[in-house]
Design a protein around this motif. Structure first.
Motif, PDB file in Angstrom:
ATOM      1  N   THR A 184       0.839  -1.193   0.000  1.00 42.60           N
ATOM      2  CA  THR A 184       0.000   0.000   0.000  1.00 42.60           C
ATOM      3  C   THR A 184       0.875   1.245   0.000  1.00 42.60           C
ATOM      4  O   THR A 184       1.553   1.535   0.989  1.00 42.60           O
ATOM      5  N   LEU A 185       0.866   1.970  -1.108  1.00 40.96           N
ATOM      6  CA  LEU A 185       1.613   3.210  -1.235  1.00 40.96           C
ATOM      7  C   LEU A 185       0.665   4.385  -1.012  1.00 40.96           C
ATOM      8  O   LEU A 185      -0.237   4.633  -1.821  1.00 40.96           O
ATOM      9  N   GLY A 229      -1.105   7.727  -1.092  1.00 42.08           N
ATOM     10  CA  GLY A 229      -1.199   8.729  -2.139  1.00 42.08           C
ATOM     11  C   GLY A 229      -1.398   8.148  -3.518  1.00 42.08           C
ATOM     12  O   GLY A 229      -1.710   8.887  -4.459  1.00 42.08           O
ATOM     13  N   ALA A 230      -1.216   6.819  -3.659  1.00 43.89           N
ATOM     14  CA  ALA A 230      -1.387   6.175  -4.967  1.00 43.89           C
ATOM     15  C   ALA A 230      -2.323   4.974  -4.850  1.00 43.89           C
ATOM     16  O   ALA A 230      -3.433   4.982  -5.380  1.00 43.89           O
ATOM     17  N   MET A 231      -1.894   3.937  -4.156  1.00 41.84           N
ATOM     18  CA  MET A 231      -2.685   2.715  -4.005  1.00 41.84           C
ATOM     19  C   MET A 231      -3.401   2.665  -2.661  1.00 41.84           C
ATOM     20  O   MET A 231      -4.017   1.649  -2.322  1.00 41.84           O
ATOM     21  N   VAL A 273      -3.878   8.988   1.220  1.00 41.15           N
ATOM     22  CA  VAL A 273      -2.667   9.783   1.391  1.00 41.15           C
ATOM     23  C   VAL A 273      -2.266   9.899   2.860  1.00 41.15           C
ATOM     24  O   VAL A 273      -1.106  10.191   3.168  1.00 41.15           O
ATOM     25  N   ASN A 327       5.083   5.769   1.126  1.00 45.57           N
ATOM     26  CA  ASN A 327       4.445   6.865   0.404  1.00 45.57           C
ATOM     27  C   ASN A 327       5.079   7.025  -0.966  1.00 45.57           C
ATOM     28  O   ASN A 327       6.131   6.433  -1.253  1.00 45.57           O
ATOM     29  N   VAL A 328       4.443   7.798  -1.816  1.00 45.45           N
ATOM     30  CA  VAL A 328       5.009   8.110  -3.121  1.00 45.45           C
ATOM     31  C   VAL A 328       5.548   9.538  -3.106  1.00 45.45           C
ATOM     32  O   VAL A 328       5.180  10.356  -2.270  1.00 45.45           O
ATOM     33  N   MET A 354       5.094  12.824  -4.394  1.00 42.90           N
ATOM     34  CA  MET A 354       3.921  13.450  -4.994  1.00 42.90           C
ATOM     35  C   MET A 354       4.270  14.317  -6.202  1.00 42.90           C
ATOM     36  O   MET A 354       3.378  14.760  -6.927  1.00 42.90           O
ATOM     37  N   SER A 391       6.418  13.096  -8.653  1.00 39.16           N
ATOM     38  CA  SER A 391       6.618  12.185  -9.782  1.00 39.16           C
ATOM     39  C   SER A 391       5.746  10.941  -9.730  1.00 39.16           C
ATOM     40  O   SER A 391       5.585  10.257 -10.744  1.00 39.16           O
ATOM     41  N   GLY A 392       5.214  10.602  -8.558  1.00 41.08           N
ATOM     42  CA  GLY A 392       4.465   9.359  -8.390  1.00 41.08           C
ATOM     43  C   GLY A 392       5.351   8.167  -8.086  1.00 41.08           C
ATOM     44  O   GLY A 392       4.851   7.060  -7.897  1.00 41.08           O
ATOM     45  N   PRO A 445       7.646   5.531  -6.038  1.00 42.91           N
ATOM     46  CA  PRO A 445       7.642   5.075  -4.643  1.00 42.91           C
ATOM     47  C   PRO A 445       8.842   5.622  -3.881  1.00 42.91           C
ATOM     48  O   PRO A 445       9.941   5.767  -4.438  1.00 42.91           O
TER      49      PRO A 445
END
Length: 519
Positions: free
Chosen positions: A268-269, A271-273, A276, A313-314, A316, A318-319, A321
């Motif tokens: 689970t990332l 902000g993405a998956m 946030v 987290n990612v 934010m 560039s997306g 990881p």
């Protein structure tokens, strides 16, 4: 082969000659299972633990988890869960009843019983990097696709270092071996080059069944002996958000039915998956993991299960990881609290986003490793060799990480905090007084060889001495250690008959086509 009373027994034993060669290369820590007696860092109060638990239960009750495995769907129906297509909703009472059946601690015994590991309690175990598709070392000087030789060399490092307790998935994906038979070649290499606990990828029936049979053969076990207790494990990831796929659930079901261990690790990332917010990401991760663990306990109550965390987290901007971040550390600590709440052993990871074995690589990985210690983690995946968010395996990084892991293991040794009269050393202090030094007194002479951690990569000389010695930077020193280990490596002993049986099995399964692929 059919089991017979005269069938060869377990191989392994103590490879004293290998240990001697290891000592001649450099001094490393002895093989042991570290025990973490530190009080865990717990950022959540009781109300925070309850809030995450309630959130996870609401996800399972109100939203549900998608299970793309048809057998799992039928099992959930049988258990009385609410099933609509692939969506499964399950009541919290049932989930907690099932999860409560899982053991808080268990052992896994590889082909060498001396390398048995204990998963759970206060034990903390470290494993090699697993699954990167690419490879980097200083000699090549660039990222390349992994191959079997590189994979084998990383397995040799896995065997050599006593601070590495288990051999995870492929330490680098050998793309020069066809996917249909890759598992046969790599697991054969793993079982021959190491005598530590091995892993099976849950990527289809044939791969899982083949690896279980290979582990059984390598251990000299009957089918009954193999299934009587754990000798291997698999690790699966959910497909976040809210999904478990077909082959991973299939593989776990096959292993638990034969008494083997499973680790369930949502990826689970934030902000993405995942949300946030880190609490939201942890809550989603807990829900995804418990849904699968509950299923496995329903199928085989008491089967060994580990709850994993891979919540980070990612970037934010560039997306991409990010790993070893403050948020990653807190998420690991929070998940540790939840694992204790559910009475489950916990898996975390050593990880970084750096592309080469540099300073960034080490501070991010060190953050990740220490968050595992702080959280009460029991199994640390990817502890040595990981780069580029898991896309690169590096032998230099592997060696450098082992230095950090050895330091952690030394930190955990209880004798550092010895408060006996001899350790308090009042008489030694009296002997030296205000004008002397402690170098030459008997108290020091009796202890100096084992008093402090002795590094094998770190260079503690001053700048001038380092410069005279060639001004060798840390990654280059690690590269030399890697090369020395490979040049002097000898595989741990294996009974000749077992080795032949293992090779015959691989040859037969290759002749049968191995595992089906899409190409």
């Amino acid at each position: 082969m059919a089991d017979t009373p005269n069938r060869r027994r377990r191989s392994g034993g103590r490879a004293a000659n290998t240990a001697k060669r290891s000592a001649e290369l450099f001094k490393q820590s002895p093989w042991r299972l570290p025990v973490n007696t530190d009080r865990p860092t717990e950022p959540l109060g009781p109300e925070g633990v309850e809030a995450i638990h309630d959130g996870a239960m609401r996800i399972l009750e109100e939203i549900g988890i998608e299970f793309l495995n048809q057998e799992a769907i039928e099992l959930f129906k049988e258990a009385g869960c609410k099933v609509a297509g692939t969506n499964v909703k399950m009541g919290r009472d049932w989930v907690m009843e099932m999860v409560g059946k899982a053991p808080a601690q268990f052992t896994i015994t590889p082909r060498n019983p001396d390398k048995q590991i204990t998963v759970g309690g206060k034990h903390i175990l470290f494993g090699n990097v697993s699954s990167p598709p690419n490879y980097f070392d200083l000699e090549i000087g660039r990222k390349v696709s992994g191959n079997r030789e590189q994979c084998a060399n990383l397995l040799k490092l896995t065997q050599h270092f006593n601070c590495i307790h288990f051999a995870g998935g492929y330490p680098v994906e050998p793309v020069d071996v066809h996917a249909s038979v890759r598992h046969l070649d790599v697991v054969h290499d793993k079982l021959v080059l190491t005598d530590k606990v091995a892993h099976a990828y849950s990527l289809g029936r044939e791969r899982v069944e083949d690896v279980m049979e290979m582990v059984r053969i390598a251990g000299g076990l009957t089918h009954e002996e193999f299934e009587s207790r754990p000798h291997m494990y698999t690790n699966i990831n959910s497909t976040s958000p809210l999904k478990h796929d077909e082959p991973m659930i299939d593989g776990c079901l096959r292993l638990v039915r034969k008494g083997q261990a499973v680790y369930v690790t949502p990826f689970t990332l934030a902000g993405a998956m995942a949300p946030v917010t880190m609490a939201g990401a942890v809550t989603l991760s807990i829900a995804e993991a418990l849904s699968a663990i509950a299923l496995f306990q329903y199928v085989r109550p008491g089967c060994p299960c580990v709850i994993g965390t891979f919540t980070s987290n990612v970037d934010m901007k560039s997306g991409a990881p990010a790993f070893g971040t403050p948020e990653y550390m807190r998420a690991t600590q929070m998940t540790g609290q939840m694992a204790r709440f559910y009475g489950l052993p916990m898996r975390a990871s050593g990880s970084c986003a750096a592309n080469v074995p540099d300073g960034q690589a080490m501070w991010e990985t060190s953050n990740a490793l220490w968050s595992a210690v702080q959280s009460g983690t029991n199994v640390v995946y990817h502890a040595a060799g990981w780069l580029e968010g898991g896309l690169i395996a590096s032998p230099e990084k592997f060696v450098m990480d082992c230095e950090v892991i050895q330091m952690i293991q030394r930190y955990l040794e209880p004798e550092i905090c010895d408060t006996s009269p001899e350790a308090i050393a009042v008489e030694a202090i009296k002997e030296v007084g205000p004008n002397g030094h402690f170098f030459g007194i008997q108290h020091t002479q009796d202890r100096y060889q084992t008093a402090f951690y002795e590094p094998f990569v770190s260079d503690w000389r001053n700048f001038e001495a380092w410069e005279v010695a060639g001004s060798v930077w840390t990654p280059e020193r690690a590269h030399r250690v890697f090369k020395d280990i490979i040049a002097n490596f000898e595989a741990p002993p294996m009974d000749a008959g077992i080795a032949e049986e293992l090779a015959d099995f691989v040859a037969r399964r290759k002749a049968e086509g191995g595992a089906p692929t899409d190409f």
